[in-house]
Design an enzyme around this catalytic site. Sequence first.
Site, mmCIF file in Angstrom:
data_model
loop_
_atom_site.group_PDB
_atom_site.id
_atom_site.type_symbol
_atom_site.label_atom_id
_atom_site.label_comp_id
_atom_site.label_asym_id
_atom_site.label_seq_id
_atom_site.Cartn_x
_atom_site.Cartn_y
_atom_site.Cartn_z
ATOM 1 N N PRO A 2 65.774 5.881 53.925
ATOM 2 C CA PRO A 2 66.718 6.553 53.044
ATOM 3 C C PRO A 2 68.095 6.583 53.673
ATOM 4 O O PRO A 2 68.252 6.935 54.831
ATOM 5 C CB PRO A 2 66.154 7.960 52.917
ATOM 6 C CG PRO A 2 64.738 7.856 53.338
ATOM 7 C CD PRO A 2 64.696 6.779 54.340
ATOM 8 N N GLU A 3 69.085 6.188 52.894
ATOM 9 C CA GLU A 3 70.465 6.231 53.347
ATOM 10 C C GLU A 3 71.137 7.420 52.663
ATOM 11 O O GLU A 3 70.480 8.168 51.945
ATOM 12 C CB GLU A 3 71.141 4.890 53.024
ATOM 13 C CG GLU A 3 70.338 3.729 53.620
ATOM 14 C CD GLU A 3 70.885 2.351 53.315
ATOM 15 O OE1 GLU A 3 72.104 2.212 53.229
ATOM 16 O OE2 GLU A 3 70.080 1.427 53.178
ATOM 17 N N LYS A 51 72.700 11.374 57.092
ATOM 18 C CA LYS A 51 71.382 11.131 56.504
ATOM 19 C C LYS A 51 70.397 12.242 56.834
ATOM 20 O O LYS A 51 69.199 12.105 56.593
ATOM 21 C CB LYS A 51 70.828 9.790 57.004
ATOM 22 C CG LYS A 51 71.695 8.589 56.653
ATOM 23 C CD LYS A 51 71.153 7.327 57.301
ATOM 24 C CE LYS A 51 72.157 6.189 57.222
ATOM 25 N NZ LYS A 51 71.726 5.033 58.031
ATOM 26 N N ARG A 269 69.100 -6.664 62.619
ATOM 27 C CA ARG A 269 68.578 -6.261 61.315
ATOM 28 C C ARG A 269 68.601 -7.433 60.340
ATOM 29 O O ARG A 269 69.495 -8.274 60.383
ATOM 30 C CB ARG A 269 69.432 -5.122 60.718
ATOM 31 C CG ARG A 269 69.693 -3.958 61.646
ATOM 32 C CD ARG A 269 68.452 -3.165 61.958
ATOM 33 N NE ARG A 269 67.834 -2.608 60.771
ATOM 34 C CZ ARG A 269 68.166 -1.446 60.214
ATOM 35 N NH1 ARG A 269 69.111 -0.712 60.732
ATOM 36 N NH2 ARG A 269 67.534 -1.005 59.154
#
Length: 303
Positions: A2-3, A51, A269
């Site tokens: 979740p951002e 976050k 990433r």
Amino acid sequence: MPELPEVETIRRGLKNYIINKKIRKIKVLCEKSFINAPPKGIIKGIRRFGKALVIDLDSGWSLMVHLRMTGQLIYDGKERYAGGHPSDNFIDQLPNRQTRVIVELENGTLYFNDQRKFGFIKSFKTDQVENDPFIKKLGPEPWQMTKEEFYEKLQRHKNSPIKALLLDQTIICGLGNIYADETLFAAKIHPKTKAGLITKAKSNMILGVAERVMNLSIAAGGSTLKDYVKADGSRGDYLDKFALVYNKTGQVCPICGKAKIEKIRVAGRGTHICPRCQVLLEDSTTTNLKQASQNDKKQREIK
DNA sequence: CTAGGATCCTGTCAGC
DNA sequence: TGCTGACAGGATCCTA
């Protein structure tokens, strides 16, 4: 996973169910997932720092929740409200084997699920929230930062690929892997571009686009919608509706309509780009090195 | 100080 | 079918 937009969506949704509710009991199923002792009290507010969520109690204690990659918060009462890493946990029977903490409230149950156990809930005195190392180090959110401040930060880390800086919460907070890719795609900047090569105009654009992308997602309820919980088959995902490059490997670029979206690796990433719209800028040093390496290759071939 | 890579953990999926 | 390695919406710690 979740951002910022997802976490903000959870905050807004959850407060409708848990404010002014008393915590009856907290059950910790996984020691690693709960730091310090579970406090008692009545929930008075939910704040967000980047976050992370902070749930404030009337007893002078607070609970900080960080979902990291696979965390979820699921309220189950008369209705169910779920947010975080989208999965079948949202509609499944709870608790299950991914449930790490159970918060029993007077009107329902709040489950903290987390497949990979990277997330956590941490308790401390409310007046110590700002002293938490993670919260203390957080940089500003895109809309809290001046263009000058952002540009200066890029110059200070001139050898880092721009994507690494967008993911660094001490530089700018809220972006994660999805919104970093979407932002750079919209700004037509290759994620490997060294920050020092980004012009002031491009820097301004990145900041503006980041703000726009995240506001759009917050307005859409992040990438985890309540509809999903209703199990009516509609996921209504931000990813499906608005994302242009994230997870679109192999599809034709929606902007140029010619190249296909590629998946590469940047800053450790998975990273999605349009190789035609996002051309890598290189400085003379890099170009020279590349030239030298090609020369070496030629030399070896000659031998 | 910066930059890059390993690491925490469980689950899933592609490829053999 | 089973095994294996790669990888995952994050952040920290360690190294040079």
